[in-house]
Design an enzyme around this catalytic site. Structure first.
Site, PDB file in Angstrom:
ATOM      1  N   LEU A  58      -5.855 -14.401   0.427  1.00 10.53           N
ATOM      2  CA  LEU A  58      -5.113 -14.348   1.110  1.00 10.53           C
ATOM      3  C   LEU A  58      -5.588 -14.691   2.141  1.00 10.53           C
ATOM      4  CD1 LEU A  58      -8.669 -11.392   0.709  1.00 10.53           C
ATOM      5  CD2 LEU A  58      -6.228 -10.919   0.422  1.00 10.53           C
ATOM      6  N   ASP A  59      -4.692 -14.518   3.293  1.00 15.45           N
ATOM      7  CA  ASP A  59      -4.990 -14.876   4.833  1.00 15.45           C
ATOM      8  C   ASP A  59      -6.585 -15.312   5.493  1.00 15.45           C
ATOM      9  OD1 ASP A  59      -2.192 -15.025   4.838  1.00 15.45           O
ATOM     10  OD2 ASP A  59      -2.477 -12.593   6.433  1.00 15.45           O
ATOM     11  N   ARG A  60      -6.244 -16.619   5.878  1.00 17.94           N
ATOM     12  CA  ARG A  60      -8.171 -16.698   7.025  1.00 17.94           C
ATOM     13  C   ARG A  60      -8.915 -15.137   7.247  1.00 17.94           C
ATOM     14  NH1 ARG A  60      -9.117 -22.455  10.435  1.00 17.94           N
ATOM     15  NH2 ARG A  60     -11.158 -21.938   9.581  1.00 17.94           N
TER      16      ARG A  60
END
Length: 244
Positions: A58-60
């Protein structure tokens, strides 16, 4: 989340474990954030006392379901996984639709761009507008500002697909510093104390890679996202499983 806090476990069996990743936490070490010391992989290894292997990323800035294998060699066929996200976007998109727009691979800041860029890859996102609001706040040139709560389902899995697709249809996700609009992001920070990317993975549905049985994992919205949904009067638009 401090180093002494734990990742909430949403599901666990002998081969899989799913946690709720908070916004702002990296999945694993990255040259993009060389000075960061907190990573979901290491935190979960310390928490469980066993090795874990992320099955996706997942993106940060994105919160929600993060799935790990506790046994090496486990592979999940992501083409058969239904992924559901919630997002807050600028404007009032159509009630439902699809975004069929190919995306080229964008290298991270630390990666060297290839001499010959790869051709864009097919990318498809389905969306549904769950709720909307018009606030008496002038952000752009209009006296009011419109926003919507969206259910997003990426059929393909391209990097930053949801963020790039919502920008493509001119309804960027609030809190997106790269693909969004700074004036709207700042308004949400000032008026609602929301300083994060308003994107969360709330549900994964798939067949268990070991047993083959159907499995559905849900992650209720975490505190800051849930508070914003409440503040905008959107709580009744969501199923109870997606609410804290």
């Amino acid at each position: 989340m401090s180093s002494t806090e734990i990742l909430p476990i949403l599901y666990r069996d002998e081969t899989l474990v799913a946690v709720h990743k908070p916004a702002g936490l990296l999945v694993h070490r990255s040259d993009l954030a060389r000075h960061e010391t907190r990573f979901a992989v290491q935190m979960l290894r310390d928490q469980l006392g066993i090795p874990v292997h992320p099955l996706h990323r997942l993106d940060r800035g994105t919160s929600g379901i993060l799935l790990f294998a506790t046994v090496r060699g486990i592979v999940l066929d992501w083409s058969g996984v239904r992924k559901t996200y919630l997002a807050v976007v600028r404007g009032h998109p159509a009630v439902a639709g699809e975004i069929d727009h190919p995306l080229s691979r964008q290298p991270d800041a630390y990666e060297r761009a290839p001499d010959t860029p790869a051709p864009p890859q097919a990318a498809l996102t389905r969306y549904r507008r769950l709720a909307s609001v018009e606030l008496p706040i002038a952000v752009d040139r209009y006296p009011t500002s419109r926003y919507a709560l969206m259910q997003l389902e990426p059929v393909t899995g391209r990097r930053h697909q949801l963020r790039r697709h919502m920008k493509h249809i001119a309804h960027p996700i609030i809190g997106d510093a790269t693909h969004g609009k700074g004036r709207h992001n700042r308004m949400f920070a000032e008026r609602f104390d929301s300083r994060r990317l308003l994107l969360a993975c709330v549900e994964l549905e798939f067949r268990h890679p070991a047993s083959g049985r159907p499995l559905a994992i849900t992650a209720p919205l975490d505190g800051d996202f849930a508070r914003l949904v409440e503040a905008l009067g959107w709580r009744d638009a969501l199923p109870p499983a997606w609410l804290p």
